[in-house]
Design a protein around this motif. Sequence first.
Motif, mmCIF file in Angstrom:
data_model
loop_
_atom_site.group_PDB
_atom_site.id
_atom_site.type_symbol
_atom_site.label_atom_id
_atom_site.label_comp_id
_atom_site.label_asym_id
_atom_site.label_seq_id
_atom_site.Cartn_x
_atom_site.Cartn_y
_atom_site.Cartn_z
ATOM 1 N N LYS A 231 -2.709 3.434 -1.422
ATOM 2 C CA LYS A 231 -2.732 3.953 0.187
ATOM 3 C C LYS A 231 -1.599 3.332 0.642
ATOM 4 O O LYS A 231 -0.855 3.934 1.384
ATOM 5 N N GLU A 232 -1.277 2.102 0.498
ATOM 6 C CA GLU A 232 0.088 1.411 1.164
ATOM 7 C C GLU A 232 1.162 2.231 0.659
ATOM 8 O O GLU A 232 2.152 2.353 1.367
ATOM 9 N N GLU A 233 1.127 2.398 -0.753
ATOM 10 C CA GLU A 233 2.498 2.846 -1.210
ATOM 11 C C GLU A 233 2.796 4.505 -0.700
ATOM 12 O O GLU A 233 3.760 4.709 -0.140
ATOM 13 N N LEU A 234 1.552 5.008 -0.402
ATOM 14 C CA LEU A 234 1.721 6.437 0.225
ATOM 15 C C LEU A 234 2.415 6.615 1.462
ATOM 16 O O LEU A 234 3.273 7.133 1.992
ATOM 17 N N VAL A 235 1.431 5.521 2.444
ATOM 18 C CA VAL A 235 2.023 5.321 3.963
ATOM 19 C C VAL A 235 3.347 4.873 3.974
ATOM 20 O O VAL A 235 4.086 5.364 4.812
ATOM 21 N N ALA A 236 3.837 4.054 3.339
ATOM 22 C CA ALA A 236 5.069 3.189 3.251
ATOM 23 C C ALA A 236 6.194 4.299 3.092
ATOM 24 O O ALA A 236 7.231 4.413 3.520
ATOM 25 N N LEU A 353 -6.866 10.420 6.736
ATOM 26 C CA LEU A 353 -7.366 11.378 5.570
ATOM 27 C C LEU A 353 -7.510 10.466 4.529
ATOM 28 O O LEU A 353 -8.503 10.800 3.486
ATOM 29 N N VAL A 354 -6.895 9.264 4.380
ATOM 30 C CA VAL A 354 -7.062 8.440 3.006
ATOM 31 C C VAL A 354 -7.879 7.261 3.182
ATOM 32 O O VAL A 354 -7.868 6.516 4.200
ATOM 33 N N GLU A 355 -8.829 7.430 2.445
ATOM 34 C CA GLU A 355 -10.103 6.395 2.291
ATOM 35 C C GLU A 355 -9.904 5.307 1.111
ATOM 36 O O GLU A 355 -9.821 5.625 -0.079
ATOM 37 N N VAL A 356 -10.137 4.013 1.514
ATOM 38 C CA VAL A 356 -9.850 3.056 0.447
ATOM 39 C C VAL A 356 -11.235 2.613 0.272
ATOM 40 O O VAL A 356 -12.184 2.495 1.317
ATOM 41 N N GLU A 357 -11.443 1.794 -1.009
ATOM 42 C CA GLU A 357 -12.698 1.376 -1.188
ATOM 43 C C GLU A 357 -12.639 -0.184 -1.149
ATOM 44 O O GLU A 357 -11.638 -0.953 -1.649
ATOM 45 N N ARG A 368 -6.980 0.666 9.294
ATOM 46 C CA ARG A 368 -5.696 1.215 9.674
ATOM 47 C C ARG A 368 -4.392 0.695 8.744
ATOM 48 O O ARG A 368 -4.469 -0.599 8.751
ATOM 49 N N SER A 369 -3.468 1.178 8.072
ATOM 50 C CA SER A 369 -2.805 0.826 7.539
ATOM 51 C C SER A 369 -1.711 -0.184 8.109
ATOM 52 O O SER A 369 -1.279 0.270 9.268
ATOM 53 N N PRO A 370 -1.494 -1.403 7.679
ATOM 54 C CA PRO A 370 -0.521 -2.317 8.319
ATOM 55 C C PRO A 370 0.835 -1.705 8.682
ATOM 56 O O PRO A 370 1.676 -2.253 9.584
ATOM 57 N N HIS A 371 1.235 -0.856 7.612
ATOM 58 C CA HIS A 371 2.572 -0.230 7.918
ATOM 59 C C HIS A 371 2.583 0.518 9.162
ATOM 60 O O HIS A 371 3.713 0.808 9.518
#
Length: 376
Positions: A231-236, A353-357, A368-371
């Motif tokens: 997720k972090e890679e996608l958001v960044a 949209l993106v859910e992490v486990e 919420r993504s820190p990015h």
Amino acid sequence: MGRRQRLISTSILGAIFKTKSTKDAEKAPGLLARLLAFFAVFQLALSRYREQLFKKLRSDVWQIEEEEYSESFRSPSRGKRTDLIAIGDLGYSGSVFFTTPNGKFLIKSLPRQFEQSFFRQRLLDPYVEHMELNPASLLVRITDLLYSPTATLGATIGVTPSHHLVMENILYGKSECARDDQKKWETYDLKPNDYFYPERDIAGGKLAPQSVKDRLIDEFPDKVRVSVDQKEELVAQLLRDTKILNEANAVDYSLFLVRYPASTASVDNGEVPVPPGKGSPWRSGVVSSDKKWIYRVIMIDFFWARDALQAMAMTGLVKSFNLLKWGRDHGPMSITTSSDEYRSRFLRMVDNLVEVEDSAGRPAGEVRSPHLQGSA
């Protein structure tokens, strides 16, 4: 394929396979050539726009073999007429869509003049620079821009588009699977759904056929389940990609999401082929954390400028529509909002949209993504 589509296909293939010396390419067409070209209705004499620039993108940045690229436009059957494959129906903008015979590339027309000029004059150079610095960018890879160098009757009266984009086909690999597996592929054209879309809503939605309105905005009935790192890679990456769109004042772009079962295999070697060129995880396919799905993601439709005359005119239309609805405010339109606001809502949509486990395999909730903290 109908006659009109076949002639458009012939025009596109003529531009791809046309060879010119540098001297010929720089020479402007003469008066007679312009007159003959003007009376073309369906089959236009197209050329490649900034041919060497796009070739450099293909070869140096995305590492798409030039021979592979050219052969994609030929029929796999020797002696058989080469035609592009028409797909779908007309979108709301009147676009025409084709794929190459091998399905690796998609061709989309740009019939609206303000989209053509925005891409050529304002976005193309920043797009190229961005791709050179970010080869894994999730902005759709545009491998060619074909255009009519002279005015034509067909383009003037709006029956034939004068500009066509050749792009990667993120659905490549689907046709290599068994028919039953092909039916399990899902596609979603995602935009922030809290905007007002007049193409769908004005006059009871009578401005376009229902089949077109249904595709204006999709809703994904699930969550994209991946690891925190994915997720972090996608958001960044999307932060970097939307930054250049924001700087160009672009709005109304989409996140194109593809998913298919992880058990899907091609009929030949068991592995689903990925789009050509240098791969990146979200373009080639990311396996969901529950091992059920494979996701592919790119960004598309970034050709509408907030300060375009059409966008400013539509602002007045929205105000009029709100007035007719007895003061009920339908909110801003995606094409009239500020580019900053659109980017913020777009990134928030992706974050939701993106859910992490967590480490136990349970949904981690709304993290919420820190990015995005203070960045969107």
